[in-house]
Write a protein that holds these residues in place. Structure first.
Motif, PDB file in Angstrom:
ATOM      1  N   THR A  13     -22.743  33.850  63.304  1.00  0.00           N
ATOM      2  CA  THR A  13     -21.797  32.928  63.537  1.00  0.00           C
ATOM      3  C   THR A  13     -22.502  31.510  63.637  1.00  0.00           C
ATOM      4  O   THR A  13     -23.653  31.369  64.255  1.00  0.00           O
ATOM      5  CB  THR A  13     -20.935  33.052  64.907  1.00  0.00           C
ATOM      6  OG1 THR A  13     -19.846  32.002  65.108  1.00  0.00           O
ATOM      7  CG2 THR A  13     -21.800  33.223  66.070  1.00  0.00           C
ATOM      8  N   ALA A  16     -20.255  29.672  68.441  1.00  0.00           N
ATOM      9  CA  ALA A  16     -20.071  30.617  69.530  1.00  0.00           C
ATOM     10  C   ALA A  16     -19.092  30.753  70.261  1.00  0.00           C
ATOM     11  O   ALA A  16     -18.370  31.815  70.424  1.00  0.00           O
ATOM     12  CB  ALA A  16     -21.357  30.675  70.386  1.00  0.00           C
ATOM     13  N   ASN A  19     -16.006  31.811  67.914  1.00  0.00           N
ATOM     14  CA  ASN A  19     -16.361  33.334  67.879  1.00  0.00           C
ATOM     15  C   ASN A  19     -15.783  34.157  68.892  1.00  0.00           C
ATOM     16  O   ASN A  19     -15.239  35.274  68.860  1.00  0.00           O
ATOM     17  CB  ASN A  19     -17.949  33.636  67.463  1.00  0.00           C
ATOM     18  CG  ASN A  19     -18.105  35.089  67.268  1.00  0.00           C
ATOM     19  OD1 ASN A  19     -18.302  35.621  68.258  1.00  0.00           O
ATOM     20  ND2 ASN A  19     -18.257  35.486  66.069  1.00  0.00           N
ATOM     21  N   ASP A  63     -25.833  33.471  67.165  1.00  0.00           N
ATOM     22  CA  ASP A  63     -25.212  32.050  67.053  1.00  0.00           C
ATOM     23  C   ASP A  63     -26.453  31.136  66.473  1.00  0.00           C
ATOM     24  O   ASP A  63     -27.774  30.743  67.353  1.00  0.00           O
ATOM     25  CB  ASP A  63     -24.851  31.672  68.286  1.00  0.00           C
ATOM     26  CG  ASP A  63     -24.406  30.031  68.556  1.00  0.00           C
ATOM     27  OD1 ASP A  63     -23.988  29.788  67.370  1.00  0.00           O
ATOM     28  OD2 ASP A  63     -24.670  29.611  69.450  1.00  0.00           O
TER      29      ASP A  63
END
Length: 312
Positions: A13, A16, A19, A63
């Protein structure tokens, strides 16, 4: 000495906080470990799982500030998430629509009712009806009713231009069994390999897509898939990979589990991981994921690491 199923899947991702919102609020999963990438402590490593952080239930994310992936072959391209029954799928069609998340409705694929959708960064996901087989540990604080919650990881699908060498490795090195073939998304011939007792929690699907370009990793891509082994088999697997002279990581202690890494012939990263000792090793089960956890060898750098992370 046998793999018993999917252990976890790790993806990428570039957002973060977004997500975290999607996987906890929208999908109703529990953040069971907030830690860092042990090889790059500037990046979060977030683990989402069921109510008790059981092996086989966690989808995890690094991340990294990267661009979106370029889709293609030589990659893991779809992650299955198991739910139980038609009513659960109907609930999810409505829930995803309410959240403005496009989905393909309920379709039958490989004999199982399935919903295909993507997270906000294009991570390709499928909800798969597992018929309620096997244990389930709902999370009491989930945004999703217990009977409709995601039960764990389902089949993991990877794309390769030629499956012959991959088949050799998954059968002869990893001991998987070829169960069947079916016509997958966009008509791709898809081979199903199973582990342990089989079933959707213990399957690797290999889609043959020779006309696609090679994928370029990025946000929305998958970094690796991990397969489960009992803790007591770890040394034997270490010796097996060394005996076969495969280019591989050698033993890696991730503190929450022990790992071995190698790439199959199309460059896709595989991990073999022990079930234990588990995520409750360094914090109580009741408060998993509520604060930043660091393995002992990183604890002395806590202040530096925390200063480099953005709040979720």
């Amino acid at each position: 000495m046998q793999l018993t199923g999917i252990h976890h899947l790790t993806a990428v991702t570039a957002d973060a906080s977004g997500n975290h919102d999607f996987y906890t609020r929208v999908l109703g999963l529990r953040l069971v470990k907030k830690t860092v990438n042990q090889d790059d402590v500037s990046a979060y490593h977030l683990f989402y799982a069921d109510g008790e952080a059981n092996p086989g239930t966690d989808i995890t994310f690094f991340d990294w500030p990267v661009e979106r992936e370029r889709r293609g072959t030589h990659s893991i391209n779809r992650t299955g998430l198991r739910v139980a029954g038609r009513k659960a799928l109907e609930y999810w069609v409505a829930r995803l629509a309410q959240e403005g998340i496009a989905n393909g409705g309920i379709v039958l694929r490989d004999g199982r009712s399935t919903i295909d959708f993507e997270d906000p960064e294009g991570q390709r996901l499928s909800l798969v009806d597992d018929g309620g087989a096997g244990p389930s540990t709902p999370w009491d604080a989930s945004t999703v009713p217990a009977e409709f919650q995601i039960r764990g990881l389902g089949p993991i699908t990877m794309s390769v231009p030629d499956a012959s060498r991959t088949e050799l490795v998954v059968k002869e090195v990893l001991g998987m069994r070829k169960a069947r073939e079916y016509e997958g998304i966009d008509g791709a011939q898809t081979l199903v390999f199973e582990m342990g007792d089989g079933g959707p929690a213990a399957e690797l699907h290999v889609a043959v897509e020779p006309n696609l370009p090679a994928a370029r990793p990025g946000a929305g891509s998958v970094h690796h898939v991990a397969f489960r082994i009992p803790d007591g088999d770890y040394d034997a697997w270490t010796q097996r990979l060394a005996h076969l002279r495969l280019p591989q990581s050698g033993p890696v202690d991730r503190f929450y589990f022990k790992s071995l890494y190698f790439r199959e012939p199309n460059g896709i990263l595989f991990e073999i991981a022990t079930d234990g000792p588990g995520f409750a090793t360094d914090e109580p089960l009741e408060t998993l994921g509520q604060s930043l956890s660091l393995p002992p060898f990183l604890e002395g750098r806590r202040a530096e690491i925390e200063a480099g992370l953005k709040p979720l």
